[in-house]
Design an enzyme around this catalytic site. Structure first.
Site: not given
Ligand code: APR
Length: 239
Positions: A99, A114, A122
């Site tokens: 984002d 990412h 392209c």
């Molecule tokens: N404040 C702090 N932490 C939070 C909050 C919040 N309000 N809401 C959620 N979290 C934490 C969750 O506990 C979790 O550990 O954010 C984390 C989100 O984890 P993921 O959904 O796995 O996201 P991310 O770690 O960014 O994923 C990594 O995986 O598929 C991919 O490419 C995609 O960039 C992404 C990568």
């Protein structure tokens, strides 16, 4: 002064994940109700999935790109931008998020390891360009005009993230590493804490709950990104 840091901090690397944008209303990937609960990432976020069913992949990223218009940066994005602007040393921001909420929160530098939802790549001319509309298999590249060669400029599973040389050099030289809102499941980002520690940096994790790599951090701050980032930024700017 940050507890456990008894030297002047000069170079910070700050890594963010989907948790930093959660309070803006964007779903994370792996929390309950997250994006990968309703979609199999192997059916969406791989080059093979795109070759197999491009229409599905275009629809998924068109919807997420449109959703960006409905949300706004939250206090955590804005406080990180404030740290970047006001900290007397260097703050290198690297995000796994695709984002644009860090930019809209005022961050002067963002490394999108990412890729970005609002960019398309392209495959004919290899140019990446700003993309705000919907795309499908008939869309033409605005540069070389090739039809059907555009893909989301997103780093998919099995692909190498962007700017790894820069990120690794920042990790080698930082004295404080902070991770906010990432589950520590996806590499190479999940390994950054160990790289920073190997370089002698202090490491702090901010997350609502323990992540897969929490045990590698010297300090865990458990709570929402908006409140925990605010406190940490105030501590760092007060030093
Ligand atoms: N404040 C702090 N932490 C939070 C909050 C919040 N309000 N809401 C959620 N979290 C934490 C969750 O506990 C979790 O550990 O954010 C984390 C989100 O984890 P993921 O959904 O796995 O996201 P991310 O770690 O960014 O994923 C990594 O995986 O598929 C991919 O490419 C995609 O960039 C992404 C990568």
């Amino acid at each position: 002064m940050i507890a456990g840091v008894d030297y002047p901090v000069e170079r910070i690397v700050l890594l963010t994940g989907a948790g930093v944008s959660a309070e803006s209303g964007l779903s994370t990937f792996r929390d309950s109700g997250g994006l990968w609960e309703n979609h199999d990432p192997m059916e969406i976020a791989t080059p093979e999935a795109f070759a197999r069913d491009p229409a599905l992949v275009y629809r998924f990223y068109n919807a997420r790109r449109n959703q960006l218009q409905q949300v706004a940066p939250n206090a955590a994005h804005c406080d990180i931008a404030r740290l970047q602007a006001e900290f007397p040393g260097e703050v290198f921001l690297v995000t796994q998020n695709v984002d644009d909420l860090h930019e809209r929160g005022g961050s002067p530098q963002v490394c999108h390891m990412h890729g970005e939802l609002q960019r398309m790549l392209c495959l004919a001319c290899r140019e990446s360009f700003t993309a705000r509309q919907d795309y499908d298999s008939s869309s033409r590249c605005p540069g070389c005009r090739a039809p059907g060669a555009l893909r989301p400029d997103i780093v998919w599973f099995g692909e190498i993230p962007y700017q790894m040389d820069t990120i690794e050099s920042q990790l080698r030289n930082c004295d404080l590493f902070i991770a906010v809102g990432t589950s520590g499941v996806v590499y190479p980002a999940a390994g950054f804490v160990r790289q920073a520690r190997a370089a002698g940096a202090m490491t702090i994790e901010i997350n609502r709950e323990a992540s897969e790599v929490s045990s590698f951090f010297q300090q865990q701050r458990c709570g929402c990104a908006t409140s925990e980032v605010r406190s940490l930024v105030e501590e760092l700017l007060a030093d």
